[in-house]
Design a protein around this motif. Structure first.
Motif, PDB file in Angstrom:
ATOM      1  N   ALA A  25     -24.956 -24.269  34.232  1.00 36.45           N
ATOM      2  CA  ALA A  25     -24.602 -24.112  32.824  1.00 36.45           C
ATOM      3  C   ALA A  25     -23.114 -24.401  32.672  1.00 36.45           C
ATOM      4  CB  ALA A  25     -24.920 -22.699  32.358  1.00 36.45           C
ATOM      5  N   VAL A  26     -22.752 -25.084  31.587  1.00 36.46           N
ATOM      6  CA  VAL A  26     -21.347 -25.360  31.276  1.00 36.46           C
ATOM      7  C   VAL A  26     -20.999 -24.567  30.027  1.00 36.46           C
ATOM      8  CG1 VAL A  26     -19.639 -27.122  30.719  1.00 36.46           C
ATOM      9  CG2 VAL A  26     -21.560 -27.676  32.245  1.00 36.46           C
ATOM     10  N   PRO A  30     -22.048 -21.667  25.405  1.00 38.57           N
ATOM     11  CA  PRO A  30     -22.766 -22.738  26.095  1.00 38.57           C
ATOM     12  C   PRO A  30     -22.533 -24.100  25.445  1.00 38.57           C
ATOM     13  CG  PRO A  30     -24.270 -20.965  25.403  1.00 38.57           C
ATOM     14  CD  PRO A  30     -22.932 -20.687  24.811  1.00 38.57           C
ATOM     15  N   VAL A  31     -22.304 -25.110  26.299  1.00 38.43           N
ATOM     16  CA  VAL A  31     -22.145 -26.488  25.833  1.00 38.43           C
ATOM     17  C   VAL A  31     -23.346 -27.317  26.267  1.00 38.43           C
ATOM     18  CG1 VAL A  31     -20.762 -28.592  26.051  1.00 38.43           C
ATOM     19  CG2 VAL A  31     -19.627 -26.371  25.831  1.00 38.43           C
ATOM     20  N   GLY A  32     -23.783 -27.161  27.513  1.00 37.40           N
ATOM     21  CA  GLY A  32     -24.895 -27.928  28.064  1.00 37.40           C
ATOM     22  C   GLY A  32     -25.048 -27.560  29.526  1.00 37.40           C
ATOM     23  N   TRP A  33     -25.609 -28.469  30.313  1.00 43.26           N
ATOM     24  CA  TRP A  33     -25.780 -28.230  31.743  1.00 43.26           C
ATOM     25  C   TRP A  33     -25.376 -29.482  32.515  1.00 43.26           C
ATOM     26  CZ3 TRP A  33     -29.542 -31.439  33.872  1.00 43.26           C
ATOM     27  CH2 TRP A  33     -30.464 -31.984  32.986  1.00 43.26           C
ATOM     28  N   GLU A  89     -11.000 -21.752  28.489  1.00 44.36           N
ATOM     29  CA  GLU A  89     -11.635 -21.616  29.796  1.00 44.36           C
ATOM     30  C   GLU A  89     -12.964 -22.356  29.835  1.00 44.36           C
ATOM     31  OE1 GLU A  89     -13.695 -18.257  32.539  1.00 44.36           O
ATOM     32  OE2 GLU A  89     -11.751 -17.748  31.680  1.00 44.36           O
ATOM     33  N   VAL A  90     -13.186 -23.055  30.950  1.00 48.11           N
ATOM     34  CA  VAL A  90     -14.448 -23.759  31.204  1.00 48.11           C
ATOM     35  C   VAL A  90     -15.067 -23.141  32.444  1.00 48.11           C
ATOM     36  CG1 VAL A  90     -15.501 -25.986  31.783  1.00 48.11           C
ATOM     37  CG2 VAL A  90     -13.519 -25.910  30.254  1.00 48.11           C
ATOM     38  N   SER A  91     -16.385 -22.926  32.428  1.00 46.97           N
ATOM     39  CA  SER A  91     -17.047 -22.427  33.636  1.00 46.97           C
ATOM     40  C   SER A  91     -18.326 -23.194  33.897  1.00 46.97           C
ATOM     41  CB  SER A  91     -17.344 -20.927  33.518  1.00 46.97           C
ATOM     42  OG  SER A  91     -18.257 -20.675  32.467  1.00 46.97           O
ATOM     43  N   PHE A  92     -18.644 -23.284  35.203  1.00 50.56           N
ATOM     44  CA  PHE A  92     -19.845 -23.962  35.697  1.00 50.56           C
ATOM     45  C   PHE A  92     -20.551 -22.959  36.580  1.00 50.56           C
ATOM     46  CE2 PHE A  92     -16.289 -26.889  35.411  1.00 50.56           C
ATOM     47  CZ  PHE A  92     -16.787 -27.951  34.698  1.00 50.56           C
ATOM     48  N   GLY A  93     -21.760 -22.555  36.204  1.00 49.56           N
ATOM     49  CA  GLY A  93     -22.458 -21.568  37.021  1.00 49.56           C
ATOM     50  C   GLY A  93     -23.951 -21.612  36.798  1.00 49.56           C
ATOM     51  N   PRO A  94     -24.659 -20.803  37.579  1.00 46.53           N
ATOM     52  CA  PRO A  94     -26.117 -20.773  37.457  1.00 46.53           C
ATOM     53  C   PRO A  94     -26.546 -20.454  36.029  1.00 46.53           C
ATOM     54  CG  PRO A  94     -25.372 -19.514  39.348  1.00 46.53           C
ATOM     55  CD  PRO A  94     -24.156 -19.873  38.569  1.00 46.53           C
ATOM     56  N   GLN A  95     -27.609 -21.117  35.596  1.00 47.28           N
ATOM     57  CA  GLN A  95     -28.127 -20.840  34.260  1.00 47.28           C
ATOM     58  C   GLN A  95     -28.791 -19.479  34.271  1.00 47.28           C
ATOM     59  OE1 GLN A  95     -30.070 -23.927  32.072  1.00 47.28           O
ATOM     60  NE2 GLN A  95     -29.131 -25.536  33.273  1.00 47.28           N
ATOM     61  N   PRO A  96     -28.636 -18.744  33.162  1.00 47.04           N
ATOM     62  CA  PRO A  96     -29.244 -17.387  33.077  1.00 47.04           C
ATOM     63  C   PRO A  96     -30.755 -17.429  33.114  1.00 47.04           C
ATOM     64  CG  PRO A  96     -28.016 -17.936  31.052  1.00 47.04           C
ATOM     65  CD  PRO A  96     -27.923 -19.106  31.979  1.00 47.04           C
TER      66      PRO A  96
END
Length: 135
Positions: free
Chosen positions: A83-84, A90-93, A128-135
């Motif tokens: 997830a981005v 949320p923006v997208g993946w 801030e931008v984050s990239f991580g596992p989708q919930p």
């Protein structure tokens, strides 16, 4: 990615350092074969949205919207499917990566329904931008 090979990971985060506001219909990016990329603290990478969701190696990506450049805050791994989020929204993946500018930077391709630019989302430097596992 193979769920049997992947375990838990830290979320990769950073901050926007440059906002981009343009779109292209003929960009000609290509999806790299790699489903993940390691990133280091201090690296800067470009965020690119697309409504083309083919993850096949070499798939051409023409319809894009440019969000901007993110400086990575701490080393980690960005995976296809992450997830981005920008400022927690949320923006997208992560669709994949295009390395036409590497080693200067990766284009991190973000799957969205409609291409978006930094202006469309009202982005500002330091968000801030984050990239991580989708919930």
């Amino acid at each position: 990615m193979n769920a049997q090979e992947d375990g838990d990971k830290l979320t990769v985060s950073g901050r926007l350092v440059k906002i981009l506001v343009h779109r292209r219909e003929d960009r000609g990016m290509e999806v790299d074969e790699w489903a993940s990329r390691c990133v280091r603290r201090g690296e800067v990478h470009e965020l690119v949205t697309t409504d083309q969701h083919d993850t096949t190696t070499g798939a051409r990506v023409d319809r894009v919207g440019f969000l901007g450049f993110v400086e990575i805050a701490g080393a980690g791994v960005i995976d296809r499917g992450d997830a981005v989020l920008v400022d927690g929204k949320p923006v997208g993946w992560v669709l994949g990566f295009d390395s036409c500018h590497f080693p200067n930077h990766y284009n991190i391709l973000i799957a969205v329904d409609v291409t978006l630019t930094g202006r469309d989302l009202g982005l500002q430097p330091t968000m801030e931008v984050s990239f991580g596992p989708q919930p």
